[in-house]
Design a protein around this motif. Structure first.
Motif, PDB file in Angstrom:
ATOM      1  N   LEU A 263      94.721  74.831  44.464  1.00 53.28           N
ATOM      2  CA  LEU A 263      95.115  73.564  45.088  1.00 53.28           C
ATOM      3  C   LEU A 263      95.714  73.763  46.470  1.00 53.28           C
ATOM      4  O   LEU A 263      95.792  72.824  47.262  1.00 53.28           O
ATOM      5  N   PHE A 266      94.046  72.480  49.780  1.00 55.17           N
ATOM      6  CA  PHE A 266      94.186  71.127  50.309  1.00 55.17           C
ATOM      7  C   PHE A 266      95.388  70.982  51.234  1.00 55.17           C
ATOM      8  O   PHE A 266      95.628  69.900  51.756  1.00 55.17           O
ATOM      9  N   ARG A 267      96.156  72.077  51.424  1.00 55.92           N
ATOM     10  CA  ARG A 267      97.253  72.006  52.387  1.00 55.92           C
ATOM     11  C   ARG A 267      96.725  71.886  53.816  1.00 55.92           C
ATOM     12  O   ARG A 267      97.453  71.464  54.712  1.00 55.92           O
ATOM     13  N   SER A 268      95.472  72.284  54.015  1.00 57.27           N
ATOM     14  CA  SER A 268      94.855  72.144  55.333  1.00 57.27           C
ATOM     15  C   SER A 268      94.503  70.677  55.562  1.00 57.27           C
ATOM     16  O   SER A 268      93.656  70.113  54.869  1.00 57.27           O
ATOM     17  N   ARG A 269      95.156  70.055  56.518  1.00 59.49           N
ATOM     18  CA  ARG A 269      94.867  68.650  56.812  1.00 59.49           C
ATOM     19  C   ARG A 269      93.432  68.475  57.284  1.00 59.49           C
ATOM     20  O   ARG A 269      92.773  67.485  56.944  1.00 59.49           O
ATOM     21  N   SER A 272      91.119  68.618  54.160  1.00 61.34           N
ATOM     22  CA  SER A 272      91.269  67.418  53.339  1.00 61.34           C
ATOM     23  C   SER A 272      90.647  66.200  54.024  1.00 61.34           C
ATOM     24  O   SER A 272      89.964  65.395  53.386  1.00 61.34           O
ATOM     25  N   THR A 273      90.879  66.090  55.327  1.00 56.28           N
ATOM     26  CA  THR A 273      90.306  64.965  56.064  1.00 56.28           C
ATOM     27  C   THR A 273      88.788  65.050  56.093  1.00 56.28           C
ATOM     28  O   THR A 273      88.098  64.041  55.929  1.00 56.28           O
ATOM     29  N   ASN A 275      86.768  66.320  53.928  1.00 52.72           N
ATOM     30  CA  ASN A 275      86.216  65.902  52.642  1.00 52.72           C
ATOM     31  C   ASN A 275      86.300  64.392  52.454  1.00 52.72           C
ATOM     32  O   ASN A 275      85.386  63.772  51.904  1.00 52.72           O
ATOM     33  N   THR A 276      87.378  63.798  52.923  1.00 49.87           N
ATOM     34  CA  THR A 276      87.493  62.332  52.867  1.00 49.87           C
ATOM     35  C   THR A 276      86.422  61.682  53.727  1.00 49.87           C
ATOM     36  O   THR A 276      85.758  60.720  53.303  1.00 49.87           O
ATOM     37  N   ALA A 399      85.024  76.005  49.582  1.00 52.24           N
ATOM     38  CA  ALA A 399      85.140  74.973  50.611  1.00 52.24           C
ATOM     39  C   ALA A 399      83.815  74.246  50.825  1.00 52.24           C
ATOM     40  O   ALA A 399      83.783  73.011  50.951  1.00 52.24           O
ATOM     41  N   LEU A 402      83.163  71.952  47.892  1.00 53.74           N
ATOM     42  CA  LEU A 402      83.985  70.744  47.917  1.00 53.74           C
ATOM     43  C   LEU A 402      83.369  69.663  48.804  1.00 53.74           C
ATOM     44  O   LEU A 402      83.273  68.498  48.408  1.00 53.74           O
TER      45      LEU A 402
END
Length: 487
Positions: A263, A266-269, A272-273, A275-276, A399, A402
């Motif tokens: 997990l 997901f600390r990498s902004r 995470s962005t 993937n969003t 990565a 994901l």
């Protein structure tokens, strides 16, 4: 399979990229290859509607469900090794699908092919991200890789009609031939996996089971919802079970020392962005494409082949954008490219609000398709590069899995929401107004992605050692490396 002579990776980078792109072309083509052939398959084998649906859905559900497992397996057991064997399975089930005459066996072949593709995709992409140094070199390689995917999908729309005219079984035999050629040169073109030193991490079987089952049920619920209804027991049961399993998965990941999905990633902004953005990008473009193809056929009266040919200019615009986007990214960064791309993507979708019951193709449809395609290709490359930037080499497969899973899930959501809007507004026979509402919802997906990209996509800040490998270029081991360090 060890190499017989020393070689340097640099001499084979281009060939390795060619082999990986050939398989991606095949995977992308296989997604769009089936649509036009379904009526011929139905007539020849006497299949019912549910079996026909599962020829398409079985591949999508299996592909989406096994991506996370495939990505982690590539990191743990070797990317080239996994790419090779998954491609072998892909080739064999392609041949089997072309030989069988039973609907159930045909669906089984598609499901197995989807599982194989779920192991191929993250392995191939992570080979690229660990072979080409982060920066302009990787951006260019990723641009070529993305261009190949777009051209494969477009080729599938055209070839499906051409091959079906000859015989529908060719849509299975042609992928078998291409995959066999890829298989024949993989171990020569792609550098060997670097041997692991020290103790191999344990395999998180409980995490793999809950994650795969949870994503499978989630994709299954989304795929079947437009057909069986959002309030049906099947849909609600699938979605609720998926949420429960995924919550259990997160709990397992928090407690294990060697989780399937660390997990911390997901600390990498930026990751995470990315993937969003990938999720809503797919919701916009796949949802819009589903609606647009229905509009072309049901409102304008296009045949399936005519509808496929009609969106070829969009594919050409994607190819152009993916070819030009690396220059924009190298000059301005990921955020401007992603924002501009999503702005154009959403603008192209909004131009479909001009459509009517007898819309002229050159003046109404063609401009919208081109604008959408330009934005589509530009934004796709930007968020895919962001999704793997600053990630440790040993997590590259994860990565890439994901972001690919985000695309699969987003596509399922986009189609499900588009179908719900069409039936909710227009009933069994959607009106032009229902199509316009559905186009507007697809454009909203793009707008959400634009905001996310503007706020969260900056330059990735890799920690010391995260992308560096022996030699400093993040490349996998070469034959020469193995001879120097056989351990």
């Amino acid at each position: 399979m060890p190499d017989t002579a020393p070689r340097t990776l640099g001499a084979h980078k281009g060939l390795a990229l060619l082999v990986l792109c050939a398989q991606l072309f095949l995977d992308s083509m296989d997604v769009s290859l089936m649509g036009v052939a379904l009526p011929e398959i139905k007539q020849d084998l006497g299949l019912g509607p549910e079996t026909l649906q599962w020829i398409i859905s079985g591949y999508a559900v299996a592909y989406g469900g096994f991506l996370l497992l495939g990505g982690r397996a590539a990191d743990l057991f070797g990317r080239r090794r996994l790419f090779f064997w998954a491609t072998a399975v892909f080739a064999l089930v392609s041949l089997g699908g072309g030989l069988v005459s039973d609907g159930t066996l045909l669906v089984v072949s598609r499901v197995i092919k989807g599982i194989a593709a779920a192991f191929i995709a993250p392995a191939a992409m992570s080979i690229i991200t660990t072979t080409f140094k982060e920066g302009p070199e990787r951006t260019r390689a990723m641009g070529i890789f993305s261009l190949t995917g777009a051209s494969g999908y477009a080729a599938g729309l055209v070839f499906s009609g051409v091959l079906t005219e000859l015989h529908w079984r060719l849509i299975f035999f042609v992928p078998f031939v291409v995959a066999s050629l890829v298989l024949a040169v993989t171990n020569y073109a792609v550098a060997p996996d670097r041997p692991r030193t020290g103790e191999r991490p344990g395999f998180d079987a409980a995490g793999a089971l809950t994650a795969t089952a949870g994503v499978l049920l989630l994709v299954l619920g989304l795929v079947r919802a437009p057909e069986v209804g959002w309030g049906s027991t099947a849909t609600l049961g699938s979605l609720i079970a998926a949420v429960v399993l995924l919550v259990v998965f997160v709990v397992i990941q928090q407690r294990r020392t060697d989780p399937l999905l660390p997990l911390r990633i997901f600390r990498s902004r930026t990751l995470s962005t990315a993937n969003t953005v990938g999720l809503v990008w797919a919701g916009a473009t796949i949802g819009w494409q589903f609606i647009a193809l229905l509009y072309l056929q049901q409102v304008l009266g296009y045949s399936a082949l005519q509808a496929g040919l009609a969106i070829v200019p969009m594919a050409a615009a994607i190819l152009l954008a993916v070819n030009l986007a690396p220059k924009l990214i190298n000059r301005s960064g990921l955020r401007p490219a992603a924002v501009l791309g999503l702005l154009l993507q959403g603008g192209g979708i909004l131009l479909f609000l001009r459509t009517g019951t007898d819309s002229n193709y050159p003046s109404v449809l063609l401009p919208a398709l081109i604008v959408h395609g330009l934005g589509n290709g530009t934004s796709f490359l930007a968020f895919n590069i962001a999704a793997v930037s600053g990630v440790k080499n040993e997590d590259q497969g994860l990565a890439t899995a994901l972001v690919t899973a985000a695309l699969q899930l987003g596509g399922g959501i986009g189609v499900a929401v588009g179908a719900a809007v069409l039936t909710g507004v227009g009933g069994a026979s959607p009106s032009l107004s229902a199509y316009h509402w559905a186009f507007l919802v697809a454009a909203i997906f793009s707008a959400v992605g634009l905001v996310a990209a503007a706020l969260g996509l900056g330059a990735p800040k890799a920690e010391a050692g995260e992308t560096a490998d022996a030699g400093g270029d993040g490349a996998p081991a070469t034959a020469a490396d193995l001879q120097k360090d056989p351990a």
